[in-house]
Design an enzyme around this catalytic site. Structure first.
Site, PDB file in Angstrom:
ATOM      1  N   TYR A 176      31.231 -26.225 -35.507  1.00  0.00           N
ATOM      2  CA  TYR A 176      30.739 -24.903 -35.126  1.00  0.00           C
ATOM      3  C   TYR A 176      29.423 -25.068 -34.389  1.00  0.00           C
ATOM      4  O   TYR A 176      28.570 -25.856 -34.801  1.00  0.00           O
ATOM      5  CB  TYR A 176      30.508 -24.023 -36.369  1.00  0.00           C
ATOM      6  CG  TYR A 176      29.825 -22.719 -36.021  1.00  0.00           C
ATOM      7  CD1 TYR A 176      30.571 -21.581 -35.739  1.00  0.00           C
ATOM      8  CD2 TYR A 176      28.431 -22.638 -35.940  1.00  0.00           C
ATOM      9  CE1 TYR A 176      29.952 -20.398 -35.369  1.00  0.00           C
ATOM     10  CE2 TYR A 176      27.809 -21.453 -35.570  1.00  0.00           C
ATOM     11  CZ  TYR A 176      28.576 -20.339 -35.290  1.00  0.00           C
ATOM     12  OH  TYR A 176      27.961 -19.175 -34.925  1.00  0.00           O
ATOM     13  N   GLU A 236      28.754 -18.208 -29.017  1.00  0.00           N
ATOM     14  CA  GLU A 236      29.297 -19.029 -30.090  1.00  0.00           C
ATOM     15  C   GLU A 236      30.528 -19.812 -29.635  1.00  0.00           C
ATOM     16  O   GLU A 236      31.354 -19.278 -28.888  1.00  0.00           O
ATOM     17  CB  GLU A 236      29.669 -18.066 -31.225  1.00  0.00           C
ATOM     18  CG  GLU A 236      30.180 -18.682 -32.477  1.00  0.00           C
ATOM     19  CD  GLU A 236      30.514 -17.598 -33.506  1.00  0.00           C
ATOM     20  OE1 GLU A 236      29.632 -17.232 -34.295  1.00  0.00           O
ATOM     21  OE2 GLU A 236      31.664 -17.121 -33.512  1.00  0.00           O
TER      22      GLU A 236
END
Ligand code: GDP
Ligand code: MN
Length: 377
Positions: A101, A189
């Site tokens: 991530y 993101e």
């Protein structure tokens, strides 16, 4: 404002982030054609503005064009968390070795851009934050210089990446930061950022744009998906009202963002539950009051409305007339408590009394009265 994955990935690619080859399709035949162009196996991904599409059945691997067509046929038109899928992204499938991530957002308390990384990619980061917060590594950007190489290395090593990834990782992190600054985003993101054949690749991209900065980005405003917009918020935007939908049953019509926040607090304090945040702005005229009321009452959950208007520029008698006029046009009647204070307030009170609306002089009194109305009903 949220934008779609296929739009976000273009922005990231422009800033040097490696993404797999992919094209958008709106029909199964188109998905087949894209898969033919890409060659090999592909992944067919629903383009809707919600997270967790994978788990909900909106992301599927296909071995080749025929299967891509068949899967696109199933995903297009499907209901994904309440949204009808109108487009799919057909992307070259990759052999994932590890899912990570990486995101950049704003840490308001630190007044800084923060980059967050985790070796626990693929799952929603909020979930990781809740169950294993120590698995999220954070580094803060320098206000003038952004992220330096050492910041990127600190994050990469914290996430357990080998030194051989450091330069790619640095480029990707810079790309996220530059994309954020260039678009005035509040979040950029990549989840997951994956390792494929010793290289990093952004498999899923997400960008949240700051609504208050959109006036500087006409090109980004054009990316808005009206099909997925909240109908209440859209109507409010078209009327120039600053509106946020909430879950309660007391509609609030207030002028000024600060007063709107305070009003919501006071409603809560007396046991009520606000249905919305609404700032009708300074100089609010009868028409915007009427528009606000219509939007608020189109939510069937709303059982009472509280007006809290401070008349500086705004004239209270104008607002009172607006409330009375709007009330006459409404299909649904709910109790309304009105507090008007300031310019022409006596005249306003006279207008309200004639229309038998409940008035209040203080904010506390207004909140208590509106909560009491619900208890009676
Ligand atoms: P989300 O569920 O909405 O976040 O959609 P993602 O684009 O993140 O996809 C969900 C999951 O599908 C990823 O975490 C991967 O595990 C898987 N996935 C996506 N693309 C590929 C691919 O090209 N190859 C493989 N093997 N898995 C993929
Ligand atoms: Mn994802």
């Amino acid at each position: 404002m949220k934008i779609h994955e296929y739009q976000a990935r273009e922005i990231l690619a422009k800033h040097g982030v490696p993404v797999p080859r992919a094209e958008v399709a709106t029909s199964p035949a188109e998905a087949r054609a894209v898969a033919e162009r890409l060659g090999g196996s592909v992944v067919v991904k629903a383009q809707v503005l919600v997270g967790g599409r994978g788990k909900a059945g909106g992301v599927k691997l296909a071995a080749g064009p025929a299967e891509a067509e068949e899967i696109a046929g199933r995903i297009l038109g499907m209901d994904l968390k309440g949204i009808t899928v109108r487009r799919v992204l057909v992307a070259e499938a990759v052999n994932i070795q590890k899912e990570l991530y990486l995101g950049v957002t704003i840490d308001r308390s630190r007044q800084a851009v923060v980059a967050m990384g985790s070796a626990e990619g693929g799952v929603e980061i909020e979930e990781v934050a809740r169950t294993a917060p120590d698995k999220i590594i954070k580094v803060y950007a320098h206000p003038m210089l952004g992220f330096a190489d050492f910041h990127a290395r600190q994050l990469a090593y914290g996430m357990g990446l080998a030194p051989s990834f450091a330069s790619d990782f640095t480029r990707i992190m810079r790309g996220l930061y530059n994309a954020m600054v260039a678009t005035d985003a509040s979040l950029v993101e990549i989840n997951p950022l994956v390792i494929v054949d010793g290289k990093l690749l952004a498999i899923d991209s997400k960008i949240l744009l700051d609504d208050n900065a959109l006036y500087r980005h006409k090109d980004l405003e054009a990316l808005r998906d009206l099909d997925e917009d909240d109908p209440y918020e859209r109507a409010a935007r078209e009327e120039g009202l600053n509106f946020v939908k909430l879950d309660g049953n007391i509609g609030c019509v207030v002028n000024g963002a600060g007063l709107a926040m305070a009003t919501m607090d006071v409603v809560k304090l007396y046991g009520g539950d606000p249905a919305n945040f609404l700032d009708i702005g300074g100089g609010a005229r009868a028409e915007s009051v009427a528009a606000a009321l219509k939007i608020i009452l189109s939510d069937p959950k709303v059982e009472a409305v509280l007006f809290n208007i401070f008349g500086g520029i705004t004239r209270c008698d104008e607002v009172a007339k607006g409330i009375v006029a709007a009330q006459g046009q409404l299909e649904r009647k709910v109790p309304m408590v009105v507090r008007l204070l300031g310019t022409n307030e006596e005249e306003a009170r006279r207008i309200l009394a004639e229309a038998s609306l409940i008035s209040a002089t203080t904010m506390e009194e207004a909140a208590q009265k509106v909560v009491a109305q619900l208890k009676q009903g």
